[in-house]
Write a protein that holds these residues in place. Structure first.
Motif, PDB file in Angstrom:
ATOM      1  N   LEU A 159       0.818  -1.216   0.000  1.00  0.00           N
ATOM      2  CA  LEU A 159       0.000   0.000   0.000  1.00  0.00           C
ATOM      3  C   LEU A 159       0.846   1.257   0.000  1.00  0.00           C
ATOM      4  O   LEU A 159       0.398   2.319  -0.399  1.00  0.00           O
ATOM      5  N   GLY A 160       2.070   1.153   0.492  1.00  0.00           N
ATOM      6  CA  GLY A 160       2.909   2.333   0.605  1.00  0.00           C
ATOM      7  C   GLY A 160       3.233   2.579   2.060  1.00  0.00           C
ATOM      8  O   GLY A 160       2.461   2.244   2.960  1.00  0.00           O
ATOM      9  N   ASN A 161       4.406   3.208   2.228  1.00  0.00           N
ATOM     10  CA  ASN A 161       4.988   3.310   3.551  1.00  0.00           C
ATOM     11  C   ASN A 161       4.489   4.555   4.300  1.00  0.00           C
ATOM     12  O   ASN A 161       5.189   5.551   4.390  1.00  0.00           O
ATOM     13  N   THR A 162       3.247   4.511   4.807  1.00  0.00           N
ATOM     14  CA  THR A 162       2.717   5.663   5.544  1.00  0.00           C
ATOM     15  C   THR A 162       2.046   5.213   6.836  1.00  0.00           C
ATOM     16  O   THR A 162       1.775   4.022   7.021  1.00  0.00           O
ATOM     17  N   VAL A 163       1.773   6.174   7.717  1.00  0.00           N
ATOM     18  CA  VAL A 163       1.120   5.858   8.993  1.00  0.00           C
ATOM     19  C   VAL A 163      -0.287   5.309   8.754  1.00  0.00           C
ATOM     20  O   VAL A 163      -0.715   4.352   9.394  1.00  0.00           O
ATOM     21  N   LEU A 210       9.125   1.283   9.086  1.00  0.00           N
ATOM     22  CA  LEU A 210       7.941   1.508   8.258  1.00  0.00           C
ATOM     23  C   LEU A 210       7.049   2.560   8.905  1.00  0.00           C
ATOM     24  O   LEU A 210       6.965   2.655  10.122  1.00  0.00           O
ATOM     25  N   GLY A 211       6.345   3.301   8.055  1.00  0.00           N
ATOM     26  CA  GLY A 211       5.299   4.188   8.560  1.00  0.00           C
ATOM     27  C   GLY A 211       5.806   5.523   9.069  1.00  0.00           C
ATOM     28  O   GLY A 211       5.987   6.452   8.294  1.00  0.00           O
ATOM     29  N   VAL A 212       6.030   5.590  10.367  1.00  0.00           N
ATOM     30  CA  VAL A 212       6.396   6.869  10.974  1.00  0.00           C
ATOM     31  C   VAL A 212       7.794   7.292  10.513  1.00  0.00           C
ATOM     32  O   VAL A 212       8.727   6.506  10.519  1.00  0.00           O
ATOM     33  N   LYS A 213       7.915   8.535  10.086  1.00  0.00           N
ATOM     34  CA  LYS A 213       9.210   9.031   9.602  1.00  0.00           C
ATOM     35  C   LYS A 213       9.869   9.883  10.685  1.00  0.00           C
ATOM     36  O   LYS A 213       9.192  10.659  11.340  1.00  0.00           O
ATOM     37  N   PRO A 214      11.180   9.774  10.845  1.00  0.00           N
ATOM     38  CA  PRO A 214      11.841  10.700  11.749  1.00  0.00           C
ATOM     39  C   PRO A 214      11.694  12.115  11.203  1.00  0.00           C
ATOM     40  O   PRO A 214      11.582  12.266   9.983  1.00  0.00           O
ATOM     41  N   LEU A 224      -3.290  -3.455  -5.827  1.00  0.00           N
ATOM     42  CA  LEU A 224      -3.164  -2.264  -5.003  1.00  0.00           C
ATOM     43  C   LEU A 224      -2.436  -1.172  -5.773  1.00  0.00           C
ATOM     44  O   LEU A 224      -1.720  -1.443  -6.727  1.00  0.00           O
ATOM     45  N   PRO A 225      -2.640   0.075  -5.339  1.00  0.00           N
ATOM     46  CA  PRO A 225      -2.003   1.192  -6.038  1.00  0.00           C
ATOM     47  C   PRO A 225      -0.470   1.041  -6.071  1.00  0.00           C
ATOM     48  O   PRO A 225       0.112   0.359  -5.244  1.00  0.00           O
ATOM     49  N   GLY A 226       0.154   1.703  -7.014  1.00  0.00           N
ATOM     50  CA  GLY A 226       1.604   1.547  -7.165  1.00  0.00           C
ATOM     51  C   GLY A 226       1.862   0.703  -8.396  1.00  0.00           C
ATOM     52  O   GLY A 226       1.339  -0.382  -8.524  1.00  0.00           O
ATOM     53  N   ASP A 227       2.657   1.202  -9.319  1.00  0.00           N
ATOM     54  CA  ASP A 227       2.884   0.508 -10.581  1.00  0.00           C
ATOM     55  C   ASP A 227       4.301  -0.057 -10.590  1.00  0.00           C
ATOM     56  O   ASP A 227       5.269   0.704 -10.588  1.00  0.00           O
ATOM     57  N   PRO A 228       4.439  -1.395 -10.574  1.00  0.00           N
ATOM     58  CA  PRO A 228       5.782  -1.976 -10.550  1.00  0.00           C
ATOM     59  C   PRO A 228       6.627  -1.519 -11.739  1.00  0.00           C
ATOM     60  O   PRO A 228       7.847  -1.351 -11.608  1.00  0.00           O
TER      61      PRO A 228
END
Lengths: 307, 337
Positions: free
Chosen positions: A163-167, A248-252, B30-34
């Motif tokens: 999904l992507g590296n976010t909170v 992952l998630g929380v960024k400094p 899921l979103p994001g294109d390899p």
């Protein structure tokens, strides 16, 4: 035992029924029950107090801390605990006490939102599965079995990666891995009540399925779901902190307990213990509180499973 | 018995299909294109389209899925973006390190938790019982990475008993010849006792960390199930028949009490495999967990996907073993089958 019985005034049986409003004895007995459970197990009282403290820090933490949690002061870096900095300072000279307190809010929010999310998804899916049975049940159970086929933390890592590296995605991942637990509890409870008298009465008075589910069954299984919520809160915090510990998630430089422990990990080898210790201890205390709270709530709601 | 096991094996198939579908969906839907990842920052729309075609991403989803399954069947997990090496080889070469850690952690944990739970149940209300309860409550609240760091501080920095938390061997020892991949076994088989000592001393702290973590559910379950069994009628009969306490507890109660504990092991494994990732990160352990973490931070998806799939398949297999073990221990289940 016999003495106490004899000493009691023998009027209780013959006394006329008290003309109190119908609701009152019920509430009294609930209060008495609560007090009984509290006195029986003082740890539960402690858990409620700790919970209040954590909630308070989450609420007003940023306004009461002595230092700016983000302000670095390289001249005062890596100081052990002193009167000025009770928990010491980190590599950038930031005050660890302030960071630990401010982090409470983020960790608390992550745990609460993920639990609320999974309660909405898993709880509703579970009561639908238990109430309707048949294909609804089969599909939801299969979905939840498939999630259970993964080691849960590993699945959370995979979800955050995809999904992507976010909170936000940490919250979603934590909710998904708790999904089967909620489905199981809600499904079992709804299944038992499916043909209960009050449900049949509601159906006969012409209520639709949605109304029966949300208006009649859901409120009835709420106490048991509350226990589940409290028990999974601790796990949700642990899971989120674990994810942020591996980066992952929380960024400094955002203060969060998991990432603060990770930041202090390298310094453990050179003996600067305070950077990792205090956020780790805060994390531990929070999880401990939620676990105790869950046990306490279970004692209140479900006396049969009291330990 | 064999037929029962065969039937149980069949139930694994839908689970495995579910696992493969989920790992596939994680990348594709899921979103994001390899293709954009592969093309890099200087890509033009044309080159992205080219790469998409090369990867088969322009095909419809079902076709892509069949391709994915075909690749998996050939042991092809794709290539890592950052190292360019095939994921399957990398995972296969790192798996023994993780396996050695996890299995030893479980063994140590069982060796402590089971006797602790039994003693707590037999001497209910004694100090052992209270210890067991404290351990069970504290154990579930301890973040595993935090326990690991505390142990490193105490035993490496303060006491100097443990080596630096940097991998499977210290700098002076050389890896034993690769037979099983488990350093402890390989070094013993080939008689390299110096390597064995080094590998063991590196293992102790991470293994203890994992053991502390998984202690709680096992001890709690052992205690609860021992208590239930000890209160049952056949134990009372055995006692009344004049059997000595030892026989009653070990032969009669213990075997029956083990059943729920074996079932709990499935859940314990789920936790252990997850905790393994965190412990590997703390101790710079070159296992598949740290491989996946490195890849995750670089948005290198193929290794993560391979890792999730490997872990899930391992977990399904472990659950299968636990289930068969359950049937071996419990004669009633055997008869029913």
């Amino acid at each position: 035992m016999t003495d106490t019985l004899n000493a009691m005034p023998p009027v209780t049986d013959n006394a006329p029924p008290a003309p109190a409003p119908a609701e009152k004895p019920e509430r009294n007995s609930m209060l008495r029950h609560t007090r009984y459970v509290m006195s029986e197990n003082p740890v539960t009282g402690l858990a409620f107090a700790l919970f209040a403290l954590i909630a308070l820090f989450a609420l007003i933490g940023p306004y009461i801390v002595p230092h700016d949690p983000l302000a670095s002061d390289t001249a005062a870096a890596l100081q052990p605990p002193t009167w000025k900095h009770w928990f010491g300072t980190d590599q950038l000279g930031r005050d660890i006490l302030s960071r630990v307190v401010v982090a409470t809010r983020l960790d608390f929010i992550i745990a609460i939102t993920s639990v609320a999310l999974v309660f909405a998804m898993g709880g509703l899916a579970g009561i639908a599965a238990g109430y309707f049975g048949g294909w609804t049940d089969r599909i939801i159970s299969r979905l939840s079995d498939t999630i259970m086929a993964f080691p849960l933390f590993v699945l959370a890592m995979g979800i955050v990666a995809a999904l992507g590296n976010t909170v936000t995605n940490i919250v979603i991942a934590t909710a998904i891995i708790n999904f089967p637990l909620y489905v199981r509890v809600a499904r079992a409870e709804a299944n038992v009540r499916r043909e209960a008298g009050f449900v049949q009465a509601a159906r006969l008075s012409g209520n639709g399925d949605a109304r029966i589910l949300l208006g009649h069954i859901l409120p009835n299984i709420m106490p048991i779901m509350m226990v589940q919520i409290s028990l999974t809160m601790g796990y949700a915090i642990l899971n989120a902190a674990g994810l942020s510990f591996i980066g992952l998630g929380v960024k400094p430089p955002t203060p969060e307990w998991g990432i603060m422990v990770a930041e202090g990990a390298a310094n453990i080898i050179s003996g600067e213990w305070w950077i990792a210790l205090f956020p780790g201890a805060a994390l531990m205390l929070a999880v401990f509180t939620f676990n105790l709270l869950g046990d306490g709530l279970r004692d209140l709601v479900d006396p049969q499973r009291r330990t | 018995m064999l037929a029962t096991i065969g039937k149980r094996l069949l139930t694994v198939i839908p689970t495995l299909i579910g696992v493969v579908i989920v790992t596939f969906l994680l990348t594709r839907v899921l979103p994001g294109d390899p293709a954009v990842y592969f093309a890099g920052p200087a890509a033009t729309p044309d080159s992205i389209a080219e790469i998409r075609k090369g990867l088969g991403l322009d095909k419809p989803l079902p076709e892509q899925f069949i391709r994915y399954v075909g690749d998996l069947a050939h042991g092809n997990f794709g290539n890592s973006l950052s190292t360019g090496r095939p994921v399957a080889t990398e995972i296969a070469s790192r798996l023994p390190a993780s396996a050695e850690l996890t299995l030893l952690g479980l063994i140590v944990s069982l060796a402590i938790a089971v006797p602790l739970g039994i003693l707590a149940a037999v001497k209910q209300g004694s100090w052992i019982d209270h210890t067991c309860r404290v351990v069970a409550t504290a154990g579930v609240s301890l973040p595993v990475f935090f326990t690991g760091l505390l142990l490193v501080y105490a035993f490496y920095f303060q006491l100097g008993w443990a080596p630096a938390p940097l991998g499977r061997l210290d700098a002076f020892a050389s890896a034993p010849p690769n037979i099983t991949g488990l350093y402890l076994i390989d070094s013993l088989v080939t008689g390299q006792f110096e390597t064995f000592r080094s590998a063991l001393s590196q293992l102790i702290l991470p293994v203890v960390t994992l053991a502390i973590f998984s202690l709680a559910p096992i001890a709690r379950m052992t205690r609860a199930s021992m208590l239930a069994v000890l209160a049952s009628e056949f134990v009372r009969t055995a006692r009344a028949s004049g059997l000595d306490t030892r026989t009653v507890i070990i032969t009669y109660a213990f075997r029956n009490a083990m059943l729920p504990v074996v079932t709990t092991l499935g859940m314990v494994f789920s936790f252990l495999l997850g905790a393994n990732v965190l412990v590997e990160k703390v101790f710079a352990w070159p296992g598949i967990g740290s491989y996946a973490v490195e890849a995750l931070l670089q948005s290198d998806f193929a290794p993560v996907q391979g890792f999730v799939l490997t872990m899930a398949v391992l977990y399904v297999a472990l659950n299968l073993v636990i289930d068969i073990l359950y049937r071996v221990i419990d004669p009633r289940v055997r008869l029913e089958g």
